[in-house]
Design an enzyme around this catalytic site. Structure first.
Site, short mmCIF file in Angstrom:
data_model
loop_
_atom_site.label_atom_id
_atom_site.label_comp_id
_atom_site.label_asym_id
_atom_site.label_seq_id
_atom_site.Cartn_x
_atom_site.Cartn_y
_atom_site.Cartn_z
N ILE A 172 0.87 -1.19 0.00
CA ILE A 172 0.00 0.00 0.00
C ILE A 172 0.90 1.23 0.00
CG2 ILE A 172 -1.69 1.28 1.36
CD1 ILE A 172 -2.71 -1.29 -0.13
N GLN B 159 -10.29 4.27 -1.24
CA GLN B 159 -10.76 3.34 -2.26
C GLN B 159 -11.62 2.23 -1.64
OE1 GLN B 159 -10.54 3.49 -5.69
NE2 GLN B 159 -9.95 5.55 -5.07
N GLU C 171 -10.69 -1.51 -7.47
CA GLU C 171 -11.92 -2.24 -7.78
C GLU C 171 -12.33 -3.26 -6.75
OE1 GLU C 171 -12.23 -2.44 -12.42
OE2 GLU C 171 -10.16 -2.20 -11.82
#
Ligand SMILES: Cc1cc2nc3c(=O)[nH]c(=O)nc-3n(C[C@H](O)[C@H](O)[C@H](O)COP(=O)(O)OP(=O)(O)OC[C@H]3O[C@@H](n4cnc5c(N)ncnc54)[C@H](O)[C@@H]3O)c2cc1C
Lengths: 707, 327
Positions: free
Chosen positions: A597, A606, A673
């Site tokens: 990350i 996100q 996503e």
């Protein structure tokens, strides 16, 4: 500045955005700019006859572009996210809200006014408007992802001690990013410059060049700031081509900005999917068969297929697996990528079915998933890293899963029913070739350039962090420029791959610059310590003005050897009013292992955003068509509902640390996503736990719980 | 959007004169509904007469209750202590309406006059008898999840969108109107009219009539009132079904009852049958359940909105339990 990467650095473009200094495509002002407003069809099939006399005479109108006078272009798609576009090349209407004319005027208001004066008559033609009425076929695109067979799933299912078999429906959904699509197009001779709200300027440049039959080098696409794309801005759509066509026609720069109702027109959507998922298992819950059959819609003139069933080859181990995809042609515009295309819907079906299997076997849903964890994918490839187990474990812990009484309707809060649900998630790690430039200036500061686009996720920030860390500079001493096709090439900000691709390239370019600085210092690394001042001194002594680091990064062999995916787990708690059928999500915990990350703050955003959209997908989002005409009747934000603040509870993302040496130079897997994958299933499973009602068609609105 | 003229009225008489002179002129108050409809091409006024400078903003106590000026803002009415105390149903309905930004613009008069959210009415490419008489009602066999289950006709099955009007109906509000013949009063129940064969006509107002105030008579039932709004999401959405309930219970018996429904009919809907099932009866769960059942009498779905009938029953029951203090 080691330790910069990973730190929760504030957005470097934050100030620009909150002060309004960040200019979005719709805000681009050019000398002589005029305004285009599209007239859209109101029927889904037929031939249009446009009467634009009144509009042409209206004040300020420069031209009305119709199939009669529109410049001829090559509007056929060529794969890679290219679409076949309906851009006034003929009079045939193939879907509701297809452009039938463009009015160009000296102001936006006058163009809007004149557009309302355009009269369009339609000779109606039969339209396929009902999913059930369209014939199914096997898609030509999609390649080896269309069907997948391993073992004999049907036979294994027949023999399984426990089986579940259900049909799951996700309706049409529209992206609705905050920023509508917008294009400003300008010709200078044969040179085309387009300011476009797009997720990929290189892709857009290629498509536009081909559409207008000009060399790629003659097109420049600029996309500096984007207010959300979610896949919807991953392709070039009619308005962008029409803006450039109109600019040619009137010989002036033309701007087209979509209105909210037009956002339901030609800019893609999540296709409806009808999925059959059948699971066979032993009484111990171990899967012996997964059958995942998807039927989805595409348009009558183009093909789009999302790999809806793909997740069933990744999440769990099974000796027998069948995945199929079929399409149906409807009179709609062409569907497109929408946040986790494939996985978002596929996970709703698979993870609902897993919950059903948990109840059928009497095994705890978290435990059932742990039992079916696998170290290889359906092709037998080992995973480069896999955090499913850890995500389920840590998520369950934080969520308080152990407090859950598994019996449906067993938990209450006053008159409300309480439900807790879980779902697993995965999303593939993609990566494409990318280049980057890192230039060190005489004052020791650096400039980073990449054509990659920050669609609001924080690419400006994390790319700055990557370069700054390699050069030993604080973030403030690194300037970054993105979103211009004149810069080194990068792929679309789509498929959660931009950071992996362009981020790797930026790291390599920064390393290249650093190596050159080191050479200048004759290998004395200590000369680079001290930020811009130290580097400036080094360059002064060495007598160089600038140093350029460049890179061409591409996927390595590991992509062949390993299956690369992010994994995660979603936990939702709901309150259901048993009398009124209303569902509110009151708590959400999600845990993801997605490689390294780069910035904890933007990463959490996100994951939170994915959960918010999961709430919308589970409970609200539904594009409704009038099936007689194919007309969308929910083309606004009062009828097309997305969650408001009051619908969004505390969302607690957990970041599972992961060190994956195989994925790419910077060890990232992509985080954009996966946040939505499984989110709707976790909520639907919680609703089942609360009510004992299994809703297999989204969204879960009150009427589905009243009966 | 059509070209139009704009004028600011200094007093009621000149505002009314401006409308009298032009059959296509319209008042504009907060503009949150009329401007929207103009952008959609649904309303095409030639002239907008801005009435926001007229002195009709007051919220005043009277001998018999409270008088709310037609130009009082939704937010100001919702926040007014006399409203919150004596007509909780009204404050609750307002706070469940739209968003704070809209409530800071929108007026009470405009709210009563707002037009239906029917997607066919708002889409000029579609058939709609209300917008274009004689073209047909596309909703009857179309996308009708939000449509009426009672009070509609073959010409129109739209729903009235106002939450406020439903609440006002439950407290016997009276609308004050200034017309050519001077001031008159209209009970809210008779203010909106059912579509019948003239769905284009929505209220008893004549062109140019000006709403000046809404009068809220004080009552024990109004003081014990409640608004329940059922919707898909938690906020910022029109009602799927709403219930305004007002109950005066003394000595265990129901002395006065009002039940009004939103989201179910082309007008705010008074459930007389439910009220009859309450009046004089003991305030018990059984009574409330029977009244809730009665509220659905005569209701008919059109497919996607069938669920509203069940929802009405459940929501009325819930609202009555609330004001009947048995839950
Ligand atoms: C996004 C959105 C969400 C909404 N959600 C809700 C909701 O949840 N619940 C709800 O109840 N409403 C809701 N509304 C509707 C809102 O409450 C109305 O638009 C508002 O109350 C109208 O008031 P206005 O002053 O802005 O009216 P305007 O738009 O100015 O006028 C509306 C109509 O009333 C007429 N008019 C205005 N004042 C007078 C008068 N004094 N005498 C005679 N005629 C007059 C005008 O001529 C016009 O025809 C919502 C609106 C929007 C845009």
């Amino acid at each position: 500045m080691s330790g910069l990467v990973g730190a929760p650095v504030d957005r470097v473009d934050g100030r620009l955005k909150v002060t309004g200094a960040a200019k979005y495509s719709a805000e681009i002002a050019l000398p002589g700019l005029v305004y285009g407003v599209m007239v859209l069809s109101t029927t889904a099939s037929g031939t249009s006859q446009v009467d634009a006399d009144a509009a042409r005479r209206a004040p300020g109108v420069i031209a009305v572009m119709t199939p009669q006078n529109a410049p001829r272009v090559d509007s056929g798609g060529n794969g890679a996210g290219d679409r076949t576009l309906m851009v006034l090349q003929d009079e045939v209407v193939r879907y509701d809200r297809q452009p039938v004319a463009v009015v160009v005027a000296d102001t936006f208001e006058r163009a809007t006014d004149a557009a309302a004066m355009v009269r369009v008559r339609y000779a109606a033609a039969p339209a396929v408007t009902r999913f059930d009425a369209a014939a199914e076929y096997k898609p030509a695109s999609g390649g080896r992802d269309v069907d997948k067979h391993k073992g004999d799933a049907a036979a294994a299912l027949a023999q399984a001690a426990v089986k579940v078999d259900g049909t799951y429906i996700v309706p049409v959904e529209h992206h609705n990013p905050m920023e509508p699509h917008a294009t400003v197009a300008q010709w200078d001779g044969d040179q085309l410059t387009v300011y476009e709200s797009t997720q990929g300027v290189i892709n857009a440049r290629r498509t536009l060049a081909q559409t207008f039959g000009i060399p790629t080098a003659s097109v420049r696409v600029v996309s500096k700031f984007i207010g959300g794309g979610f896949g919807g801005k991953g392709s070039v759509w009619p308005h962008a081509v029409l803006a450039a066509m109109a600019a040619k026609l009137v010989n002036r720069p033309v701007k087209i900005v979509l209105s909210r109702p037009q956002m339901f027109g030609s800019v893609g959507f999540r296709p409806q999917t009808v999925q059959r998922v059948a699971l066979g298992a032993g009484s111990d819950g171990r899967l012996s068969a997964i059958i995942h059959e998807t039927s989805a819609q595409t348009s009558v003139f183009d093909e789009f297929m999302a790999g809806t069933g793909a997740i069933s080859a990744v999440l769990y181990g099974t000796p027998n697996l069948t995945i199929t995809h079929r399409l149906r042609r409807l009179n709609t515009s062409t569907p497109t990528f929408m946040r986790a295309p494939g996985e978002a819907c596929g996970s709703f079906a698979l993870e609902s079915a897993m919950d059903e299997l948990a109840y059928a076997t009497g095994i705890d849903p978290v435990e059932l998933r742990l039992r079916n964890d696998t170290q290889v994918d359906a092709d037998g490839k080992p995973f480069s890293s896999r955090a499913l187990r850890e995500a389920l474990r840590q998520g369950a812990e934080r969520f308080g899963w152990s407090r859950r009484d598994p019996r449906p309707r067993s938990m209450r809060d006053g008159r409300l029913l309480v439900g807790m649900g879980v779902a697993a998630a995965s999303y593939p790690t993609h990566r494409s070739a990318a280049s980057a430039l890192v230039r060190v200036n005489a004052d020791g500061t650096a400039l980073v350039q990449s054509s990659g686009v920050d669609i609001g996720t924080g690419a400006y920030t994390v790319f700055t962090q990557i370069a700054a860390e390699q050069l030993g500079l604080p973030v403030e001493q690194v300037r970054i420029e993105l979103g211009d096709s004149a810069f080194p090439a990068a792929p679309n900000a789509g498929g959660s791959q931009l950071t992996a691709s362009a981020g790797s390239a930026i790291k390599l370019a920064a390393l290249d610059a650093r190596a050159k600085l080191l050479a200048l210092a004759r290998g004395d690394a200590s000369a680079l310590i001290g930020g811009a001042a130290a580097i400036a001194a080094l360059m002064r002594t060495g007598g160089v003005e600038t140093i350029e680091g460049r890179s061409d990064a591409k996927p390595g062999d590991d992509a062949q050897k390993y299956a690369m995916h992010s994994f995660g787990a979603q936990f939702a708690e709901v309150r259901v009013d048993p009398d009124l059928g209303t569902v509110r999500v009151v708590r959400f915990v999600n845990a993801f292992g997605a490689g390294r990350i780069l910035n904890e703050k933007t990463a959490r955003s996100q994951y939170i955003g994915g959960a918010v959209w999961g709430i919308g997908m589970a409970l609200l989002e539904h594009t409704r068509y009038d099936e007689r005409s194919g007309r969308i009747m929910t083309a606004n934000l009062a009828e097309y509902l997305v969650p408001v603040n009051a619908d969004v509870p505390a969302i607690e993302p957990i970041i599972i640390p992961e060190d994956d040496p195989h994925v790419n130079e910077i060890g990232v897997k992509g985080i954009g996503e996966i946040g939505i994958v499984g989110a709707a299933a976790a909520i639907a499973n919680a609703v089942y736990h609360a009510t004992g009602k299994r809703v297999r068609d989204l969204p879960i609105t009150p009427e589905k719980l009243l009966a | 959007m059509n070209a139009f003229r704009y004028a600011q009225a200094r007093d009621a008489a000149s505002a009314m004169a401006a409308l009298a002179a032009d059959p296509r002129a319209r008042y504009i108050a907060g503009g949150t509904n009329v401007v929207d409809l103009m952008k959609e091409g649904v309303e095409r006024p030639s002239l907008l007469v801005d009435i926001t400078q007229l002195p009709l903003r007051g919220i005043d106590r009277t001998a018999t209750g409270v008088r709310v000026g037609a130009l009082a803002l939704m937010s100001d009415v919702a926040d007014h202590p006399a409203i919150a105390r004596d007509y909780p149903v009204v404050a609750q309905a307002l706070l469940a309406s739209a968003s704070p930004q809209l409530r800071n613009m929108a007026t009470i008069g405009g709210n009563l006059m707002q037009r239906t959210r029917c997607a066919y009415f708002r889409d000029v490419s579609q058939h709609c008898n209300k917008r274009a008489p004689g073209t047909g009602c596309a909703a009857i066999s179309g996308v009708n999840r939000r449509h009426a289950v009672v009070g509609g006709s073959e010409q129109c099955i739209c729903t009235h969108a106002s939450d406020l009007a439903v609440a006002l109906l439950s407290v016997d509000a009276i609308v004050h109107v200034r017309g050519r013949a001077g001031e008159r009063t209209v009970p809210l129940e008779r203010f909106h009219v059912l579509p019948g064969s003239t769905p284009q006509r929505e209220t008893v107002l004549e062109h140019g009539d000006l709403i000046t105030a809404v009068e809220l008579p004080a009552s024990a039932a109004a003081r014990n009132s409640y608004y329940l709004k059922v919707r898909d999401r938690a906020s910022y959405e029109f009602a799927l079904v709403s219930v305004a309930a007002a109950l005066n219970v003394a000595g265990g018996r129901i002395r006065a009852a009002r039940v009004a429904l939103g989201g179910v009919a082309p007008t705010p809907w008074r459930a007389h049958a439910a009220e009859a099932a309450l009046l004089g009866r003991p305030a018990t769960g059984g009574t409330f359940a029977a009244a809730a059942e009665a509220a659905t009498r005569g209701m008919k779905g059109y497919g996607q909105n069938d669920f509203k009938i069940v929802l009405v029953r459940r929501a009325v029951n819930r609202a009555l339990q609330h004001v009947g203090a048995i839950a």
